[in-house]
Design an enzyme around this catalytic site. Structure first.
Site, PDB file in Angstrom:
ATOM      1  N   SER A  25       0.826  -1.199   0.000  1.00 26.63           N
ATOM      2  CA  SER A  25       0.000   0.000   0.000  1.00 26.63           C
ATOM      3  C   SER A  25       0.871   1.264   0.000  1.00 26.63           C
ATOM      4  O   SER A  25       1.626   1.476  -0.941  1.00 26.63           O
ATOM      5  CB  SER A  25      -0.965  -0.073   1.187  1.00 26.63           C
ATOM      6  N   ASP A  81     -10.202  -3.915  -5.133  1.00 32.76           N
ATOM      7  CA  ASP A  81      -9.557  -2.905  -4.289  1.00 32.76           C
ATOM      8  C   ASP A  81     -10.299  -1.571  -4.426  1.00 32.76           C
ATOM      9  O   ASP A  81     -10.339  -0.994  -5.519  1.00 32.76           O
ATOM     10  CB  ASP A  81      -8.095  -2.757  -4.736  1.00 32.76           C
ATOM     11  N   HIS A 121      -8.180  -4.449  -0.854  1.00 36.02           N
ATOM     12  CA  HIS A 121      -6.911  -3.745  -0.610  1.00 36.02           C
ATOM     13  C   HIS A 121      -5.999  -4.536   0.331  1.00 36.02           C
ATOM     14  O   HIS A 121      -4.794  -4.333   0.343  1.00 36.02           O
ATOM     15  CB  HIS A 121      -7.194  -2.355  -0.044  1.00 36.02           C
TER      16      HIS A 121
HETATM   17  C1  MLT Z   1      -1.433   6.014  -0.139  1.00 34.94           C
HETATM   18  O1  MLT Z   1      -1.756   7.004   0.485  1.00 34.94           O
HETATM   19  O2  MLT Z   1      -0.256   5.705  -0.351  1.00 34.94           O
HETATM   20  C2  MLT Z   1      -2.543   5.168  -0.657  1.00 34.94           C
HETATM   21  O3  MLT Z   1      -3.753   5.846  -0.505  1.00 34.94           O
HETATM   22  C3  MLT Z   1      -2.550   3.835   0.002  1.00 34.94           C
HETATM   23  C4  MLT Z   1      -2.762   3.922   1.489  1.00 34.94           C
HETATM   24  O4  MLT Z   1      -1.838   4.237   2.198  1.00 34.94           O
HETATM   25  O5  MLT Z   1      -3.873   3.627   1.951  1.00 34.94           O
END
Ligand code: MLT
Length: 202
Positions: A103, A153, A184
């Site tokens: 992520s 996701d 996700h």
């Molecule tokens: C991010 O901010 O890098 C993306 O939205 C993924 C997350 O951290 O949830």
């Protein structure tokens, strides 16, 4: 090296490339250590904590909203992380690491590949998205990259992950992009695919 709170576990099997473990929003430097041990037994593990806080949750760079990044901050943080990796390699005597990012950690790993292509030996990007609106012309010279996306996701649209795969491929990386029936979060299928891919790149 003082700039990032981090954990380091030396290699038990010195022929395996080290893993740079990059956690998701709200994680920390201990989160992915068990994952790293499972994915690459015996590899050295270097696991920094994201230095940015969002409502108390560590991240690797600022965002303006979910999926909307502060690109100036991202560029600065990617440079800081690249410098940390260089310093840690010197301190611990490591070759270039493979990033394993989840992520937000996958997103800064993707940014590092594009902005500082010499830093990583390759990357496993789990639920990554395009980090930069205008990526620089990087030369990734065949470096292996696996992108694992989730077809369900809600944060990363499938097209966005496909665009990242295309950008990294255009920069010369050896990209594999797989879309799993997942959201996700991390699933067993991610672990199985990641393990098989890592076994093939060492
Ligand atoms: C991010 O901010 O890098 C993306 O939205 C993924 C997350 O951290 O949830």
């Amino acid at each position: 090296i003082q700039s990032f709170v981090h954990r380091f576990e030396p290699a038990g099997a010195p022929d395996r490339p080290p893993l740079l473990l990059l956690h998701g929003t709200g994680g920390d430097e201990t989160d992915l250590m068990p994952l790293g041990r499972m994915l690459a037994p015996g590899a050295a593990l270097l696991s920094p904590r994201g230095p940015v806080l969002e409502n108390g949750m560590p991240r690797f760079f600022r965002r303006l909203a979910e999926g909307v990044f502060d690109e100036a901050d991202l560029r600065r943080r990617a440079a800081d992380l690249a410098a940390f990796v260089g310093a840690a390699r010197e301190t611990y005597g490591l070759p270039a690491p493979l990033a394993v990012g989840f992520s937000n950690g996958a997103n800064i790993a993707a940014a590092m590949l594009l902005l500082h292509p010499e830093v990583l030996a390759g990357a496993l990007l789990i639920r990554a998205m395009v980090p930069l609106a205008e990526p620089p012309a990087a030369d990734l010279a065949g470096r292996p990259v696996l992108i694992l996306s989730g077809s369900l996701d809600p944060i990363v649209p499938a097209q966005n992950a496909a665009r990242l795969a295309a950008q990294l491929g255009a920069a010369g990386a050896a990209v594999t992009h797989e879309v799993l029936p997942a959201g996700h979060g991390l699933t067993q299928a991610d672990l199985a695919r990641a393990q098989a891919w890592l076994a093939g790149v060492q």
